[in-house]
Design a protein around this motif. Sequence first.
Motif, PDB file in Angstrom:
ATOM      1  N   LYS A 167       0.533  -0.986  -0.030  1.00 38.74           N
ATOM      2  CA  LYS A 167      -0.254  -0.012  -0.485  1.00 38.74           C
ATOM      3  C   LYS A 167       0.571   1.443   0.047  1.00 38.74           C
ATOM      4  O   LYS A 167       2.095   1.369   0.350  1.00 38.74           O
ATOM      5  CB  LYS A 167      -0.816   0.156   1.704  1.00 38.74           C
ATOM      6  CG  LYS A 167      -1.902  -1.435   1.590  1.00 38.74           C
ATOM      7  CD  LYS A 167      -2.745  -1.289   2.233  1.00 38.74           C
ATOM      8  CE  LYS A 167      -3.820  -0.050   2.436  1.00 38.74           C
ATOM      9  NZ  LYS A 167      -5.124  -0.348   2.999  1.00 38.74           N
ATOM     10  N   LYS A 168       0.149   2.461  -0.585  1.00 37.17           N
ATOM     11  CA  LYS A 168       1.392   3.370  -0.914  1.00 37.17           C
ATOM     12  C   LYS A 168       1.242   4.410   0.410  1.00 37.17           C
ATOM     13  O   LYS A 168       2.484   4.960   1.008  1.00 37.17           O
ATOM     14  CB  LYS A 168       1.004   4.399  -1.174  1.00 37.17           C
ATOM     15  CG  LYS A 168       0.986   3.906  -2.948  1.00 37.17           C
ATOM     16  CD  LYS A 168       0.202   5.502  -3.774  1.00 37.17           C
ATOM     17  CE  LYS A 168       0.515   5.097  -5.593  1.00 37.17           C
ATOM     18  NZ  LYS A 168      -0.227   5.686  -6.750  1.00 37.17           N
ATOM     19  N   GLU A 169       0.304   3.635   1.186  1.00 31.74           N
ATOM     20  CA  GLU A 169       0.439   4.554   2.971  1.00 31.74           C
ATOM     21  C   GLU A 169       1.507   3.638   3.429  1.00 31.74           C
ATOM     22  O   GLU A 169       2.327   4.309   4.327  1.00 31.74           O
ATOM     23  CB  GLU A 169      -0.442   4.464   3.757  1.00 31.74           C
ATOM     24  CG  GLU A 169      -0.974   3.199   3.670  1.00 31.74           C
ATOM     25  CD  GLU A 169      -2.635   3.151   4.543  1.00 31.74           C
ATOM     26  OE1 GLU A 169      -2.206   2.185   5.401  1.00 31.74           O
ATOM     27  OE2 GLU A 169      -3.477   3.574   3.815  1.00 31.74           O
ATOM     28  N   LEU A 229      -5.561  -4.376  -0.862  1.00 25.62           N
ATOM     29  CA  LEU A 229      -5.896  -3.000  -0.619  1.00 25.62           C
ATOM     30  C   LEU A 229      -6.803  -3.371   0.752  1.00 25.62           C
ATOM     31  O   LEU A 229      -6.964  -2.044   1.630  1.00 25.62           O
ATOM     32  CB  LEU A 229      -7.058  -3.230  -1.246  1.00 25.62           C
ATOM     33  CG  LEU A 229      -6.610  -2.732  -3.231  1.00 25.62           C
ATOM     34  CD1 LEU A 229      -7.475  -2.585  -4.387  1.00 25.62           C
ATOM     35  CD2 LEU A 229      -5.725  -0.808  -2.773  1.00 25.62           C
ATOM     36  N   ASP A 232     -10.151  -1.640 -11.289  1.00 24.06           N
ATOM     37  CA  ASP A 232     -10.099  -0.180 -11.256  1.00 24.06           C
ATOM     38  C   ASP A 232     -11.130   0.281 -12.352  1.00 24.06           C
ATOM     39  O   ASP A 232     -11.968   1.350 -11.341  1.00 24.06           O
ATOM     40  CB  ASP A 232      -9.002   1.314 -11.665  1.00 24.06           C
ATOM     41  CG  ASP A 232      -8.073   1.187 -10.458  1.00 24.06           C
ATOM     42  OD1 ASP A 232      -8.181   0.173  -9.797  1.00 24.06           O
ATOM     43  OD2 ASP A 232      -6.959   1.257 -11.140  1.00 24.06           O
ATOM     44  N   ASN A 261      -9.435   1.838  -6.724  1.00 26.29           N
ATOM     45  CA  ASN A 261      -8.758   3.142  -7.191  1.00 26.29           C
ATOM     46  C   ASN A 261      -7.731   2.466  -6.736  1.00 26.29           C
ATOM     47  O   ASN A 261      -6.339   2.418  -5.934  1.00 26.29           O
ATOM     48  CB  ASN A 261      -8.800   3.795  -6.086  1.00 26.29           C
ATOM     49  CG  ASN A 261      -8.659   5.152  -6.661  1.00 26.29           C
ATOM     50  OD1 ASN A 261      -8.241   5.583  -7.630  1.00 26.29           O
ATOM     51  ND2 ASN A 261      -9.028   6.287  -5.409  1.00 26.29           N
ATOM     52  N   GLU A 282      -3.950   3.903  -7.214  1.00 28.17           N
ATOM     53  CA  GLU A 282      -3.534   5.376  -6.475  1.00 28.17           C
ATOM     54  C   GLU A 282      -3.229   4.536  -5.576  1.00 28.17           C
ATOM     55  O   GLU A 282      -2.601   5.429  -4.898  1.00 28.17           O
ATOM     56  CB  GLU A 282      -4.922   5.770  -6.393  1.00 28.17           C
ATOM     57  CG  GLU A 282      -5.957   6.280  -8.154  1.00 28.17           C
ATOM     58  CD  GLU A 282      -4.509   7.745  -8.564  1.00 28.17           C
ATOM     59  OE1 GLU A 282      -3.810   8.399  -7.452  1.00 28.17           O
ATOM     60  OE2 GLU A 282      -3.984   7.870  -9.114  1.00 28.17           O
ATOM     61  N   GLN A 283      -3.763   3.619  -4.588  1.00 29.52           N
ATOM     62  CA  GLN A 283      -3.158   3.329  -3.345  1.00 29.52           C
ATOM     63  C   GLN A 283      -2.177   2.398  -3.459  1.00 29.52           C
ATOM     64  O   GLN A 283      -2.390   2.044  -2.364  1.00 29.52           O
ATOM     65  CB  GLN A 283      -4.843   2.214  -2.743  1.00 29.52           C
ATOM     66  CG  GLN A 283      -5.949   2.784  -2.794  1.00 29.52           C
ATOM     67  CD  GLN A 283      -7.024   2.243  -2.192  1.00 29.52           C
ATOM     68  OE1 GLN A 283      -6.843   2.314  -0.980  1.00 29.52           O
ATOM     69  NE2 GLN A 283      -8.310   1.821  -3.128  1.00 29.52           N
ATOM     70  N   LEU A 284      -2.140   1.344  -4.227  1.00 31.87           N
ATOM     71  CA  LEU A 284      -0.673   0.499  -4.015  1.00 31.87           C
ATOM     72  C   LEU A 284       0.515   1.227  -4.932  1.00 31.87           C
ATOM     73  O   LEU A 284       0.211   1.685  -5.848  1.00 31.87           O
ATOM     74  CB  LEU A 284      -1.422  -0.878  -4.586  1.00 31.87           C
ATOM     75  CG  LEU A 284      -2.145  -1.616  -4.430  1.00 31.87           C
ATOM     76  CD1 LEU A 284      -2.544  -3.094  -4.687  1.00 31.87           C
ATOM     77  CD2 LEU A 284      -1.990  -1.322  -2.501  1.00 31.87           C
TER      78      LEU A 284
END
Length: 181
Positions: free
Chosen positions: A40-42, A96, A118, A124, A127-129
Amino acid sequence: MALDGECHALFDASKKASREEVCYYPDEFLLESKYVFFIKKENAGKLKYETFDDLKNYKIGVTHEYSYTADFWAFLNANKNFDTARTDEQSIKKLLLGRVDYFPGELGNINIIMNDLDSKEKLNAREQLTYLPKPLTQKPYYIIFNKKKMSKEFVDKFSEALKNFKQTDEFAKISEKYFGK
C-alpha cells in the motif's frame, strides 16, 4: 505450435535449451518479466525488501499454484507468514483491505489487473498501491522463431529493429502504460 513447426513464431518465451534446439532467439529480448512486491502506498518508506529478513514480521499474500522461487517458498514455509488467494485479483483485494502487507506479482500482469479492477469495480488500486524497486526475481522473455520456418538472417534483422524500437518515445509510452514508470 512454434516448437513443432506449425507456426513461425512464439510470443513470449524464456530461454530453455530444449527450445533453442528448434527455435532461434533474437539477441534482443522483448521484455523483462519482473516479480516485485506490491504494498500500500501509505506503507511506502515503512515496508522494504532487500532480503527475506525484511518480510519476517509481515503477512505475505501469494497466489495459489504460483512457483515464484524455491528460496522464497522455503522462507514462507519456514516462517508461516503467508496467506494464499486463488487469483491475483483476490491477492490485490487482500492487500487493499490490509489483510496482507506484501504481495509479489509480475509487474506488467498486476498493472493490467489493477487497471481492470479500477475500471470494473472502481477499487482505485492504482492510486492506493505501489511496488518496491528490488524484484523478487526477473528474467527476459523473447519472441522465438522456428528454425524450419524462419532464417537466422531474419531473426538478426528483427533483433536489430526491436533494439532500435526500444529507443523510441512510442516504445516508452507502451512500456509505461503496462509497466508504469
